[in-house]
Scaffold this motif. Structure first.
Motif, PDB file in Angstrom:
ATOM      1  N   GLU A 205      -8.809  -8.781 -72.696  1.00  0.00           N
ATOM      2  CA  GLU A 205      -8.717  -7.334 -72.826  1.00  0.00           C
ATOM      3  C   GLU A 205      -8.702  -6.859 -74.278  1.00  0.00           C
ATOM      4  OE1 GLU A 205      -5.435  -5.864 -70.601  1.00  0.00           O
ATOM      5  OE2 GLU A 205      -6.309  -6.358 -68.655  1.00  0.00           O
ATOM      6  N   LEU A 206      -8.458  -7.750 -75.223  1.00  0.00           N
ATOM      7  CA  LEU A 206      -8.486  -7.350 -76.630  1.00  0.00           C
ATOM      8  C   LEU A 206      -9.908  -7.169 -77.147  1.00  0.00           C
ATOM      9  CD1 LEU A 206      -5.438  -8.105 -76.585  1.00  0.00           C
ATOM     10  CD2 LEU A 206      -5.757  -9.071 -78.873  1.00  0.00           C
ATOM     11  N   ALA A 207     -10.894  -7.711 -76.421  1.00  0.00           N
ATOM     12  CA  ALA A 207     -12.291  -7.531 -76.816  1.00  0.00           C
ATOM     13  C   ALA A 207     -12.663  -6.070 -76.645  1.00  0.00           C
ATOM     14  CB  ALA A 207     -13.197  -8.423 -75.968  1.00  0.00           C
ATOM     15  N   GLY A 208     -13.111  -5.431 -77.729  1.00  0.00           N
ATOM     16  CA  GLY A 208     -13.274  -3.985 -77.709  1.00  0.00           C
ATOM     17  C   GLY A 208     -14.708  -3.500 -77.783  1.00  0.00           C
ATOM     18  N   SER A 209     -14.929  -2.548 -78.657  1.00  0.00           N
ATOM     19  CA  SER A 209     -16.152  -1.756 -78.659  1.00  0.00           C
ATOM     20  C   SER A 209     -17.321  -2.458 -79.340  1.00  0.00           C
ATOM     21  CB  SER A 209     -15.891  -0.433 -79.373  1.00  0.00           C
ATOM     22  OG  SER A 209     -15.552  -0.680 -80.736  1.00  0.00           O
ATOM     23  N   ALA A 210     -18.506  -1.908 -79.082  1.00  0.00           N
ATOM     24  CA  ALA A 210     -19.734  -2.321 -79.757  1.00  0.00           C
ATOM     25  C   ALA A 210     -20.196  -1.180 -80.655  1.00  0.00           C
ATOM     26  CB  ALA A 210     -20.823  -2.666 -78.743  1.00  0.00           C
ATOM     27  N   HIS A 211     -20.513  -1.522 -81.896  1.00  0.00           N
ATOM     28  CA  HIS A 211     -20.974  -0.535 -82.882  1.00  0.00           C
ATOM     29  C   HIS A 211     -22.324  -1.011 -83.377  1.00  0.00           C
ATOM     30  CE1 HIS A 211     -20.235   2.408 -86.260  1.00  0.00           C
ATOM     31  NE2 HIS A 211     -21.152   1.625 -86.822  1.00  0.00           N
ATOM     32  N   PHE A 212     -23.389  -0.362 -82.880  1.00  0.00           N
ATOM     33  CA  PHE A 212     -24.745  -0.780 -83.230  1.00  0.00           C
ATOM     34  C   PHE A 212     -25.415   0.232 -84.145  1.00  0.00           C
ATOM     35  CE2 PHE A 212     -24.483  -2.781 -78.854  1.00  0.00           C
ATOM     36  CZ  PHE A 212     -24.260  -4.062 -79.336  1.00  0.00           C
ATOM     37  N   HIS A 213     -26.260  -0.293 -85.019  1.00  0.00           N
ATOM     38  CA  HIS A 213     -27.153   0.546 -85.815  1.00  0.00           C
ATOM     39  C   HIS A 213     -28.576   0.328 -85.320  1.00  0.00           C
ATOM     40  CE1 HIS A 213     -24.526   1.869 -89.338  1.00  0.00           C
ATOM     41  NE2 HIS A 213     -23.711   1.223 -88.515  1.00  0.00           N
ATOM     42  N   ASN A 214     -29.403   1.325 -85.489  1.00  0.00           N
ATOM     43  CA  ASN A 214     -30.772   1.262 -84.994  1.00  0.00           C
ATOM     44  C   ASN A 214     -31.759   1.018 -86.132  1.00  0.00           C
ATOM     45  OD1 ASN A 214     -32.397   1.362 -82.628  1.00  0.00           O
ATOM     46  ND2 ASN A 214     -33.209   3.342 -83.304  1.00  0.00           N
ATOM     47  N   THR A 215     -31.309   0.372 -87.177  1.00  0.00           N
ATOM     48  CA  THR A 215     -32.103   0.183 -88.382  1.00  0.00           C
ATOM     49  C   THR A 215     -33.450  -0.453 -88.085  1.00  0.00           C
ATOM     50  OG1 THR A 215     -29.997  -0.192 -89.495  1.00  0.00           O
ATOM     51  CG2 THR A 215     -31.974  -0.693 -90.748  1.00  0.00           C
ATOM     52  N   ARG A 216     -33.481  -1.392 -87.168  1.00  0.00           N
ATOM     53  CA  ARG A 216     -34.714  -2.093 -86.814  1.00  0.00           C
ATOM     54  C   ARG A 216     -35.156  -1.809 -85.380  1.00  0.00           C
ATOM     55  NH1 ARG A 216     -31.810  -4.416 -90.503  1.00  0.00           N
ATOM     56  NH2 ARG A 216     -32.887  -5.173 -92.373  1.00  0.00           N
ATOM     57  N   GLY A 217     -34.685  -0.696 -84.824  1.00  0.00           N
ATOM     58  CA  GLY A 217     -35.156  -0.249 -83.522  1.00  0.00           C
ATOM     59  C   GLY A 217     -34.581  -0.987 -82.332  1.00  0.00           C
ATOM     60  N   GLN A 218     -33.502  -1.764 -82.537  1.00  0.00           N
ATOM     61  CA  GLN A 218     -32.951  -2.568 -81.457  1.00  0.00           C
ATOM     62  C   GLN A 218     -31.689  -1.966 -80.832  1.00  0.00           C
ATOM     63  OE1 GLN A 218     -34.684  -5.603 -80.535  1.00  0.00           O
ATOM     64  NE2 GLN A 218     -36.062  -4.395 -81.808  1.00  0.00           N
ATOM     65  N   GLY A 219     -31.284  -0.791 -81.277  1.00  0.00           N
ATOM     66  CA  GLY A 219     -29.992  -0.249 -80.891  1.00  0.00           C
ATOM     67  C   GLY A 219     -29.768  -0.145 -79.400  1.00  0.00           C
ATOM     68  N   LEU A 220     -30.645   0.548 -78.675  1.00  0.00           N
ATOM     69  CA  LEU A 220     -30.424   0.740 -77.246  1.00  0.00           C
ATOM     70  C   LEU A 220     -30.666  -0.538 -76.453  1.00  0.00           C
ATOM     71  CD1 LEU A 220     -31.818   4.329 -76.566  1.00  0.00           C
ATOM     72  CD2 LEU A 220     -29.475   3.600 -77.027  1.00  0.00           C
ATOM     73  N   ALA A 221     -31.574  -1.392 -76.924  1.00  0.00           N
ATOM     74  CA  ALA A 221     -31.749  -2.704 -76.279  1.00  0.00           C
ATOM     75  C   ALA A 221     -30.456  -3.510 -76.390  1.00  0.00           C
ATOM     76  CB  ALA A 221     -32.909  -3.459 -76.923  1.00  0.00           C
ATOM     77  N   ASN A 222     -29.798  -3.401 -77.527  1.00  0.00           N
ATOM     78  CA  ASN A 222     -28.528  -4.099 -77.699  1.00  0.00           C
ATOM     79  C   ASN A 222     -27.433  -3.521 -76.809  1.00  0.00           C
ATOM     80  OD1 ASN A 222     -29.511  -5.947 -79.575  1.00  0.00           O
ATOM     81  ND2 ASN A 222     -29.102  -4.596 -81.306  1.00  0.00           N
ATOM     82  N   VAL A 223     -27.482  -2.215 -76.570  1.00  0.00           N
ATOM     83  CA  VAL A 223     -26.536  -1.597 -75.640  1.00  0.00           C
ATOM     84  C   VAL A 223     -26.685  -2.204 -74.244  1.00  0.00           C
ATOM     85  CG1 VAL A 223     -25.963   0.533 -74.407  1.00  0.00           C
ATOM     86  CG2 VAL A 223     -26.292   0.582 -76.884  1.00  0.00           C
ATOM     87  N   LEU A 224     -27.924  -2.343 -73.793  1.00  0.00           N
ATOM     88  CA  LEU A 224     -28.160  -2.869 -72.452  1.00  0.00           C
ATOM     89  C   LEU A 224     -27.597  -4.276 -72.290  1.00  0.00           C
ATOM     90  CD1 LEU A 224     -31.809  -1.646 -71.785  1.00  0.00           C
ATOM     91  CD2 LEU A 224     -29.716  -0.818 -70.718  1.00  0.00           C
TER      92      LEU A 224
END
Length: 313
Positions: A205-224
């Protein structure tokens, strides 16, 4: 972590911190308050309203204490801020934040550039912050936001085992959450899935959020792929700008408007209105008229077939 009873996924809006620290223009305090008011009206229930840092280094953040006090008056908003050291954390606690995020870089060269501290010095800061919280502000959550976890423009490769060792150290020091940040936009979906799966396995439960940047266009793919690994909290920035002033090449948080569309179209409730996000976007434009904004949904619209999760098609 803030209340998620009315949503499946928590979107933590980091624009008022990550966006504003990455541009040279200082948004007037009154306008910043209106922007945060509009973000709250759109249904965002966790907002990182600023950072408690040196006003000389980041004058854009000089009013963060006042902004925290204002945001605490908004019903249903969980107010967070970044604090890189004990002094900043003390200021944040006194201002009334409900959670602080301590930026802890897995890359030591980045740590030296970003907060001017070695790993050992940063561990001592975390230890002191936790002791201060425990003694005087027990209701405030403390997150360790691990940065450069997928690579660093200064160091280069960052080993996954080093990330996990850092996460374990933060847990041993007493933080409430450990989030992972793709500070410079190096992450790929396979990396994201593998590392978050390991983090969940090790920290639960200590594993928390994901903070992605879209610098190389991978942001939403990484969300999935992070969703598939069990992540339920994602940072995003209205208009998609953001970055670290001390990480060359870092830019482009994932766009809140596009993220809401993605999640809602998958049947995942966010509690956020895209239409009201566009109102907040206009306020942002007025406050930073010379800064570019990003995102597909603001230009293309949601389409006739779109409906929010829970609504009848």
């Amino acid at each position: 972590m803030s209340n998620q009873k009315t949503s499946d996924i928590l979107i933590s809006e980091v624009g008022p911190r990550d966006r504003l620290q990455s541009v040279s223009t200082t948004m007037p305090t009154a306008h910043k308050k209106q922007w945060i008011r509009d973000l709250a009206a759109a249904g965002l229930r966790e907002i990182e309203v600023g950072s408690f840092v040196s006003h000389k280094l980041l004058p854009q953040m000089a009013d963060t204490g006042e902004i925290v006090a204002f945001a605490r008056t908004l019903p249903g908003v969980f107010v967070t801020a970044l604090a890189p050291n004990l002094h900043g954390a003390q200021d944040a606690f006194q201002a009334g934040v409900q959670k602080i995020t301590i930026p802890v870089s897995v890359s030591e060269p980045h740590s030296l550039a970003n907060v001017n501290k070695t790993h050992a010095q940063m561990f001592e800061q975390v230890r002191q912050i936790i002791a201060c919280r425990n003694a005087h502000y027990p209701a405030v959550l403390v997150e360790a936001g691990l940065s450069t976890v997928f690579g660093c423009t200064i160091q280069g490769v960052v080993e996954e085992d080093d990330v996990l060792r850092m996460a374990h150290t933060m847990a041993e020091l007493g933080v409430d959450e450990v989030g992972l940040a793709d500070t410079v936009g190096y992450a790929t979906p396979l990396q994201v899935h593998r590392l978050f799966t390991r983090l969940k396995h090790d920290l639960g439960e200590l594993a928390g959020s994901a903070h992605f940047h879209n610098t190389r266009g991978q942001g939403l793919a990484n969300v999935l792929t992070a969703l598939d690994a069990g992540v339920t909290t994602f940072d995003a920035s209205l208009g998609g700008i953001g970055g670290c002033p001390y990480a060359p090449g870092a830019s482009g948080n994932i766009v809140t408007e596009d993220l809401v569309y993605l999640l809602e179209s998958m049947g995942l409730r966010t509690g956020v209105s895209i239409e009201k996000l566009l109102v907040a976007r206009e306020t942002l434009k007025q406050g930073l008229p010379n800064e570019p904004l990003y995102g597909f949904i603001p230009d293309a619209g949601v389409g006739k077939n779109f409906h929010y999760a829970g609504e009848k098609a």
